[in-house]
Motif scaffolding. Structure first.
Motif, PDB file in Angstrom:
ATOM      1  N   PRO A 191       0.831  -1.216   0.000  1.00  0.00           N
ATOM      2  CA  PRO A 191       0.000   0.000   0.000  1.00  0.00           C
ATOM      3  C   PRO A 191       0.867   1.268   0.000  1.00  0.00           C
ATOM      4  O   PRO A 191       2.020   1.222   0.458  1.00  0.00           O
ATOM      5  CB  PRO A 191      -0.776  -0.127   1.315  1.00  0.00           C
ATOM      6  N   HIS A 192       0.393   2.400  -0.549  1.00  0.00           N
ATOM      7  CA  HIS A 192      -0.985   2.569  -0.969  1.00  0.00           C
ATOM      8  C   HIS A 192      -1.057   2.901  -2.471  1.00  0.00           C
ATOM      9  O   HIS A 192      -1.997   2.508  -3.133  1.00  0.00           O
ATOM     10  CB  HIS A 192      -1.650   3.691  -0.162  1.00  0.00           C
ATOM     11  N   ASP A 200      -4.876  -0.302  -2.438  1.00  0.00           N
ATOM     12  CA  ASP A 200      -6.005  -0.568  -1.550  1.00  0.00           C
ATOM     13  C   ASP A 200      -7.213  -1.092  -2.337  1.00  0.00           C
ATOM     14  O   ASP A 200      -7.956  -1.955  -1.851  1.00  0.00           O
ATOM     15  CB  ASP A 200      -6.385   0.692  -0.778  1.00  0.00           C
ATOM     16  N   ARG A 201      -7.403  -0.546  -3.522  1.00  0.00           N
ATOM     17  CA  ARG A 201      -8.494  -1.024  -4.384  1.00  0.00           C
ATOM     18  C   ARG A 201      -8.027  -2.152  -5.301  1.00  0.00           C
ATOM     19  O   ARG A 201      -8.841  -2.801  -5.961  1.00  0.00           O
ATOM     20  CB  ARG A 201      -9.037   0.138  -5.220  1.00  0.00           C
TER      21      ARG A 201
END
Length: 566
Positions: A547-548, A560-561
């Motif tokens: 991340p991120h 994160d997605r």
């Protein structure tokens, strides 16, 4: 060293026959009781046969009151990140007390696949230290990058029972595990019941439970006391890491107590010869932890006995009869400066290193990128709002920042006044010619460019710069030298280090690599760079499982997605 006969082990241990080697006059640090015990140590071949007694030997070494500790075990590292071959890595760290290293060769595997892993396995047979290999689990690490190879579960089966193989290496695609990706589950199922190493930064709660339920046993990505404690409580062995970029020892040191130490290990992950020469390797971690006030017994347990137990290496970790003769003779527990190291009963000196065999390196000529020009580094877009990778010094976790960068003539340009410089990743394996650009904050770069083919884990070309022409020169020069590190200013190469083995490792001695890294660091600082280790920091900006916000040849990645956002 030839494995001794059982009869010889018994007779030399009983003292009815002279031992092959006796270490006399030293004090053994007993990792069971925590006592310093004055005793001879008798060795037969590669095995310790006698302690807590007096022995005669065919060869005897007087240690004059120095301290003997079990050889150190680095529980997770990538030899490639030392920028030298396994042979030079051996010569660099074994004399510092590292007698066992557990490596994941996924850097070279991402360039040339199984050929890279086999190179490490073949090399391991010739080293003074014991190099153990974990089979690379994530080649590539995700679907959001272009690597030079792809390894599926079936590709690894033929190497599972190699005597140097422990299990499956760090399973970095933890989102893939949680989402039950078919390829991830196939690898986990193939190694079910064997050792599986983890890689799950910031993973907590029930998601961590699910990840561990898949059979993952160890992990080196904890960066806070709370995260480390939760992972310990859930049965995961925590490997405390102190590399050239990722520095977690200070945050996790409070865990290094006698209560927790049986479940803690030490590792370096990614550490280059510059830091090894200036500070040390595991010996540096040991010195630092004790200086911070952590108990010597806890620290030395984590460095050897606990590491051996965590990875099933039952033949080492103590100076005791029947154990492998891996011993570091040091000045003091606090100092941890080795004056003599035995690895499997062999003194790790110049003669031992000179007597090793050799394996021809693989993956030469692996940088196959096309020629680039300054215009290739333009970043289009109509919106001023721009995602920016934010560097956190001492960490490989990055921030997902946003700045307004107004396009000028269709291009968003570097803004050194705000420390917003351009970053680009260029596919170099000859697969598709992908190029992606973005912005990064934290280098402090005021002019010029730096470039690298050490670009985790796909190892494409990564370039950071304030000037497009210099960025182009850096990328093109990396192709000419078969990969490596370069610093460019005003159309001139200020410093470089060629890494012709897979674009990752030098063929030079580690002393030469050290000197070149000194020049590279100085050149980068002359252009305003404020990071202590800019080249490895750059490499981790392209790893889409940390991340991120990251960048690969396919674009910016919101980790994160777990998707490409531009």
């Amino acid at each position: 060293m030839t494995r001794p006969a059982l009869a010889d082990l018994i007779d030399q241990g009983r003292g009815v026959a002279p031992a092959d080697l006796v270490l006399k006059g030293g004090r053994v640090f007993d990792l069971v009781s925590g006592d310093l015990v004055e005793t001879d140590v008798a060795i037969c071949g590669d095995t310790i046969v006698g302690v807590l007694g007096t022995y005669q030997g065919r060869r005897e070494i007087d240690l004059a009151g120095r301290v003997l500790v079990p050889g150190f075990i680095d529980t997770h590292l990538h030899v490639e990140s030392s920028a030298v071959t396994p042979f030079e890595f051996d010569r660099c760290v074994c004399p510092r007390g590292v007698t066992t290293a557990i490596c994941d060769p996924h850097e070279i595997a991402n360039v040339c696949g199984l050929a890279g892993i086999r190179y490490f396995l073949e090399a391991s047979a010739h080293l003074v230290m014991d190099l153990r290999v974990q089979l690379s689990s994530c080649v590539p690490s995700t679907h959001m990058e272009t690597a030079g190879a792809r390894l599926e579960a079936a590709d690894l089966v033929g190497l599972m029972d190699h005597p140097k193989v422990i299990g499956l290496a760090e399973f970095m695609n933890f989102p893939g595990v949680l989402m039950k990706d078919e390829g991830c589950l196939a690898k986990l199922e193939t190694f079910r019941g064997r050792h599986i190493d983890g890689h799950a930064p910031l993973l907590r709660g029930n998601d961590l439970n699910g990840y561990l339920a898949a059979g993952i046993r160890t992990e080196h990505e904890a960066t806070t006391y709370e995260e480390g404690l939760e992972k310990l409580r859930k049965g995961m062995r925590v490997l405390i890491r102190e590399g050239s970029v990722s520095k977690d020892l200070h945050a996790l040191a409070p865990l290094l107590t006698e209560r927790f130490s049986p479940y803690l290990c030490l590792c370096t992950d990614d550490r280059n010869p510059l830091d090894i020469a200036e500070h040390g390797h595991l010996d540096h971690m040991i010195r630092t932890a004790i200086a911070m006030g952590q108990p010597a017994l806890a620290v030395y347990r984590a460095a050897s006995l606990s590491a051996a137990e965590a990875f099933g290496l039952k033949d080492r970790g103590l100076i005791a009869p029947g154990k492998r003769a891996d011993i570091a003779v040091i000045d003091s527990l606090e100092g941890c400066h080795a004056s003599l190291v035995l690895a499997g009963g062999v003194v790790a000196d110049a003669a031992a290193f000179a007597a090793r065999g050799w394996v021809e390196p693989v993956a030469r000529g692996s940088v196959k990128a096309g020629q680039v020009v300054a215009e290739d580094f333009r970043t289009g877009g109509n919106r001023a709002e721009t995602p920016v990778i934010g560097i956190l010094p001492g960490k490989i976790i990055t921030e997902h920042l946003s700045f307004d960068i107004a396009p000028v003539d269709g291009d968003k340009r570097p803004d050194v006044a705000r420390d917003l410089v351009k970053i680009a990743v260029i596919e170099r394996h000859g697969k598709n010619g992908n190029r992606a650009t973005g912005f990064v904050k934290g280098f402090g770069l005021q002019r010029g460019a730096i470039g690298s083919t050490v670009c985790h884990d796909h190892h494409n070309i990564a370039v950071v710069g304030a000037d497009y022409a210099d960025m182009a020169l850096a990328a093109n020069r990396l192709r000419e030298i078969e990969g490596g590190f370069v610093v460019v200013l005003g159309g001139r190469v200020l410093a470089e280090l060629a890494l012709p083995v897979a674009g990752l490792m030098s063929l030079e001695p580690f002393e030469v690599v050290h000197d070149r890294l000194v020049d590279l660091r100085a050149a980068a600082k002359s252009m305003g760079v404020v990071l202590e280790e800019p080249f490895l920091q750059l490499a981790f900006l392209a790893l889409p499982v940390i991340p991120h916000l990251k960048i690969t040849d396919r674009g910016l990645v919101d980790v994160d997605r777990f998707e490409i956002i531009g």
